[in-house]
Scaffold this motif. Structure first.
Motif, PDB file in Angstrom:
ATOM      1  N   ASP A 104       0.791  -1.227   0.000  1.00 30.53           N
ATOM      2  CA  ASP A 104       0.000   0.000   0.000  1.00 30.53           C
ATOM      3  C   ASP A 104       0.826   1.281   0.000  1.00 30.53           C
ATOM      4  O   ASP A 104       0.267   2.370   0.019  1.00 30.53           O
ATOM      5  N   GLN A 109       2.027   0.386  -4.786  1.00 29.49           N
ATOM      6  CA  GLN A 109       0.927   0.673  -5.703  1.00 29.49           C
ATOM      7  C   GLN A 109       1.388   0.645  -7.160  1.00 29.49           C
ATOM      8  O   GLN A 109       0.676   0.139  -8.041  1.00 29.49           O
ATOM      9  N   GLN A 132      -5.953  -8.178  -6.544  1.00 28.95           N
ATOM     10  CA  GLN A 132      -6.617  -7.886  -5.267  1.00 28.95           C
ATOM     11  C   GLN A 132      -6.743  -9.139  -4.397  1.00 28.95           C
ATOM     12  O   GLN A 132      -6.610  -9.068  -3.168  1.00 28.95           O
ATOM     13  N   ASP A 139      -2.038  -9.698   3.045  1.00 29.89           N
ATOM     14  CA  ASP A 139      -2.069  -8.635   4.060  1.00 29.89           C
ATOM     15  C   ASP A 139      -2.679  -9.175   5.362  1.00 29.89           C
ATOM     16  O   ASP A 139      -3.471 -10.114   5.354  1.00 29.89           O
ATOM     17  N   ARG A 145     -10.601  -6.185  -0.044  1.00 33.44           N
ATOM     18  CA  ARG A 145     -10.373  -5.173  -1.073  1.00 33.44           C
ATOM     19  C   ARG A 145     -11.423  -5.319  -2.179  1.00 33.44           C
ATOM     20  O   ARG A 145     -12.004  -6.396  -2.353  1.00 33.44           O
TER      21      ARG A 145
END
Length: 334
Positions: A104, A109, A132, A139, A145
């Motif tokens: 993130d 990104q 995703q 994570d 997400r």
């Protein structure tokens, strides 16, 4: 009756002896098979150590097709066995390990977007969902997400909520249940390393072996040619295949990629100044690419295949070189 009983006893004894003899022969065959396979493994390990010695001999600041380790696949004869030895830098692959470590932040990104472009190029039908789902898998939070997958989406199987230990885990994620439609990366034939057939692995090579939880875990994947969990975090502009380079930024067009390929065959890129000299790479694009591109390689996959009875054996090792002894990050035997 006594004679019949004696004869019967003799027949039983003969049958038992025959059975023991057969078992003994089968046991000997198994022992011979195991000994021959062990001999193949030791030859493969010696070839791996030779590959490590080639890496240690390379002291350049940059890494590219001109380096000794980049000789492609070399066929050797070692103790009467045919051995194919190949060295590939992990930095020529997408740095998946860096992405899952910090998905993130700004660099994460950028890498997530680059991975989506690479996945789309590989032919997966839903590239955004694939990225995703991967990020939700690694994570630590339970927040789903957009188009991702969290607890309850895998039936009884819990979400890992931790980094991948192997690329084989990608098969668990629904959007990744298809092999990449990309052929193995094609790299231009590099110059041959003279005298490699006569080289001997140095007695000074020392292996720093990780704990048993990471050894021989059968972690091969169809994605292993394109993704890396072990790289230093940046893609080497001098060794990455064109499909990966063109995925790193939407503004890096095919003309610029072709020019990078042409120039690096003549001389390795060494800095951002070299990158900015490529037609089509302006200051803004070069600034973004510097966040994901590098010019040297620290981590390598060394693969040795021994083709000798009782069957072919392949030993794959990922090593990291540095100031001290070569460190083994992962290995498996096939």
């Amino acid at each position: 009756m006594v004679i019949l009983a004696v004869l019967a006893t003799l027949l039983v004894a003969l049958a038992v002896c025959a059975g023991l003899t057969g078992s003994g022969l089968e046991a000997q065959r198994l022992m011979d098979h195991a000994a021959a396979r062990e001999a193949n493994y030791m030859v493969a390990r010696s070839a791996i150590e030779l590959g490590m010695e080639v890496l240690r001999a390379d002291d350049n600041d940059t890494d590219g097709p001109q380096d000794p380790w980049a000789v492609g696949e070399v066929n050797l004869e070692w103790e009467g066995r045919q051995v194919a030895l190949r060295l590939v830098d992990e930095e020529s692959r997408f740095p998946l390990g860096r992405l899952q470590a910090a998905p993130d932040d700004e660099s994460g990104q950028l890498l997530a977007q680059a991975l989506e472009r690479l996945i789309r190029r590989a032919g997966l039908p839903d590239a955004p969902a694939a990225v995703q789902q991967l990020l939700d898998w690694v994570d630590p939070d339970p927040i789903r997400r957009p188009r991702g997958a969290e607890l309850g989406d895998y039936g009884q199987q819990p979400v890992k909520d931790g980094p991948l230990d192997s690329l084989a885990e990608l098969k668990v994620l629904p959007a990744w249940n298809q092999a990449p439609g990309l052929a193995a990366p094609k790299r231009p034939p590099p110059p041959q390393l003279e005298g490699l057939e006569e080289a001997q692995a140095s007695d000074e090579i020392r292996l720093v072996v990780p704990g048993p939880e990471t050894l021989g875990s059968g972690t091969s994947s169809e994605w292993s040619d394109w993704l890396s969990l072990h790289s230093n975090g940046k893609t080497n502009i001098n060794t990455a295949p064109p499909e990966l380079l063109s995925s790193l930024d939407p503004d890096l067009g095919q003309v610029a990629v072709d020019e990078i390929l042409r120039r690096r065959q003549q001389e390795a890129f060494a800095s951002g100044d070299d990158l900015r000299r490529v037609p089509g790479v302006d200051a803004d694009l070069a600034f973004r690419l510097e966040k994901v591109l590098g010019y040297h390689s620290d981590t390598f996959e060394i693969r040795a295949t021994v083709d000798h009875p009782p069957g072919s054996l392949t030993l794959k090792t990922v090593v990291r070189r540095g100031q001290g002894p070569m460190r083994v990050l992962w290995w498996e035997v096939q």
